[in-house]
Design a protein around this motif. Structure first.
Motif, short mmCIF file in Angstrom:
data_model
loop_
_atom_site.label_atom_id
_atom_site.label_comp_id
_atom_site.label_asym_id
_atom_site.label_seq_id
_atom_site.Cartn_x
_atom_site.Cartn_y
_atom_site.Cartn_z
N SER A 1 0.83 -1.20 0.00
CA SER A 1 0.00 0.00 0.00
C SER A 1 0.87 1.25 0.00
O SER A 1 0.58 2.23 -0.71
N THR B 1 2.58 1.65 -3.44
CA THR B 1 1.60 1.91 -4.50
C THR B 1 1.21 3.38 -4.54
O THR B 1 1.05 3.96 -5.63
N PHE B 2 1.04 3.99 -3.38
CA PHE B 2 0.61 5.38 -3.34
C PHE B 2 1.76 6.38 -3.19
O PHE B 2 1.56 7.58 -3.35
N ASN C 1 4.50 9.12 -7.12
CA ASN C 1 4.84 10.53 -6.94
C ASN C 1 6.31 10.82 -7.27
O ASN C 1 6.67 11.96 -7.55
N GLU D 1 -5.89 15.77 -5.10
CA GLU D 1 -5.00 15.37 -4.01
C GLU D 1 -5.78 14.73 -2.87
O GLU D 1 -5.32 13.76 -2.25
N ILE E 1 -6.69 11.18 -3.86
CA ILE E 1 -5.52 10.31 -3.80
C ILE E 1 -5.20 9.93 -2.36
O ILE E 1 -4.87 8.77 -2.06
N HIS E 2 -5.32 10.89 -1.44
CA HIS E 2 -5.03 10.60 -0.04
C HIS E 2 -6.16 9.83 0.63
O HIS E 2 -5.94 9.15 1.63
N LEU F 1 -8.14 7.50 -0.99
CA LEU F 1 -8.28 6.16 -1.54
C LEU F 1 -7.68 5.07 -0.65
O LEU F 1 -8.35 4.07 -0.37
N PRO F 2 -6.42 5.20 -0.19
CA PRO F 2 -5.88 4.14 0.68
C PRO F 2 -6.65 4.00 1.99
O PRO F 2 -6.78 2.89 2.51
N LEU G 1 -3.62 -3.83 -5.21
CA LEU G 1 -2.75 -2.66 -5.11
C LEU G 1 -1.51 -2.83 -5.98
O LEU G 1 -1.06 -1.88 -6.64
N THR H 1 -2.37 -2.35 -9.53
CA THR H 1 -2.55 -0.91 -9.77
C THR H 1 -1.21 -0.22 -9.96
O THR H 1 -1.05 0.64 -10.84
N THR I 1 0.17 1.67 -13.29
CA THR I 1 0.64 3.06 -13.21
C THR I 1 2.01 3.21 -13.84
O THR I 1 2.27 4.16 -14.58
#
Length: 359
Positions: free
Chosen positions: A93, A96-97, A101, A225, A228-229, A231-232, A272, A275, A279
């Motif tokens: 996780s 993935t996030f 970036n 933003e 995105i923050h 979603l997890p 995840l 995903t 990406t």
């Protein structure tokens, strides 16, 4: 493992139990001297890293290419060779996030172009002002000023529209144009606008941000933003819900809620990870030239990844629960529909709350 110097004493420094050999049978701590040579720091780090590295990549390999086998192996008690489910989910996780970036994107070019456009407009505006002052003083004629404005592609009407701080919201053909919170309150009281009353908090936040001087682009960026923050968080909150639906669809005596939780952690870790793979592929494709071969490879790769991700649940479910193929397909379809609706609903609720809390 470690090559640190062993202690002559047989008492564990961590728990106090008797240590007959190298490791404490009670807590597992190695019975070595508290002070070691300086090179021990580096050798210990390398040993730990390579041990975890082998454990991690072995886990990832089974997770990606052996649907359900990782869960089955864990429930059988064979757990030493693989990363624990909770640690695996948290780590995947995070990358993935976080990793996207750090990756470059072709969108950065577009952002640069947007900045240049804004700068050009600002510079043009700075040129127009002194020209208008000269016109007022009688130094320049009206025709000259209009010619300069046309060349700079600046008109007073367009400038007025860009600086206008009003909000337009559309919902099912209803147009709402509000400039302040009082006007928003009066509009939402109208009978024809009651159907969008639930959007009032979000519209209120939108008006507040506009009144603070934020542009539509800045508000959209803040919203992206926030999503995105969020979603997890939404996925993490939904984990026990997903496991609960699995519990409802299976034999309560044979399968404990714990078993469904392990399956859920592994399955969501795979989602995840897929995903993240998509990406990375998408970022790479954004830098490639617009050739047929690149477009074809990208399209086929994404389609294959989508199909594999869609079929993964059915394979993992059948492998873990040992059900017949037809039963696994029926249960899988029902679970997919129920969880898709549940996950989307939870995500929308959390995003809605996050938007309201924007500042």
């Amino acid at each position: 493992m470690s090559h640190g110097n062993l202690r002559e004493e047989k008492d564990c420094l961590n728990c106090g139990h008797f240590v007959e050999e190298k490791f404490c049978p009670h807590c597992g701590q190695e019975n070595i001297q508290t002070r070691q040579p300086f090179h021990y720091l580096f050798s210990h780090f390398i040993e730990d890293f390579t041990h975890y590295d082998g454990q991690f990549w072995g886990t990832i390999k089974k997770l990606l290419f052996k649907p359900g086998q990782l869960t089955t192996t864990y429930l059988e008690g064979k757990r030493q060779k693989f990363v624990p489910p909770v640690k695996l989910y948290i780590f995947i996780s995070f990358i993935t996030f976080f990793l996207p970036n750090l990756l470059p994107s072709s969108n950065d070019k577009d952002a640069g172009q947007i900045d240049q456009t804004s700068l050009a407009k600002e510079q043009s505006n700075q040129i127009i002002k002194p020209i208008e002052e000269l016109q007022k003083a009688g130094t320049l004629s009206e025709n000259t000023v209009q010619t300069v404005k046309k060349e700079l592609n600046i008109e007073k009407d367009s400038l007025a529209k860009e600086t206008e701080s009003r909000t337009t919201s559309r919902n099912k053909g209803i147009s709402i144009d509000v400039a302040n919170l009082e006007e928003l309150d009066s509009i939402t009281r109208l009978p024809e606008n009651r159907k969008i009353l639930f959007l009032k908090p979000a519209l209120k936040k939108y008006v507040e941000l506009k009144n603070k001087g934020l542009s539509n682009t800045e508000i959209l960026k803040k919203t992206e933003e926030t999503i995105i923050h969020t979603l997890p968080k939404a996925i993490f909150v939904y984990l026990p819900v997903f496991a609960f639906f699995l519990w409802l669809f299976h034999d309560k005596k044979k399968w404990w809620y714990f078993d469904h939780g392990i399956f859920t952690l592994h399955y969501f870790s795979f989602l995840l990870l897929s995903t993240l793979i998509f990406t990375i592929i998408n970022r790479i494709y954004s830098f490639l030239p617009d050739y047929f071969i690149f477009n074809a490879v990208y399209t086929l790769t994404t389609i294959a990844l989508f199909i594999y991700t869609s079929l993964y649940f059915f394979k993992a479910h059948r492998k873990t629960y040992g059900t017949k193929k037809s039963v696994s397909i029926i249960n899988g379809i029902l679970l997919f529909i129920v969880n898709f609706i549940g996950l989307i609903s939870m995500l929308l609720i959390l995003v809605y709350i996050s938007i309201i809390m924007l500042h």
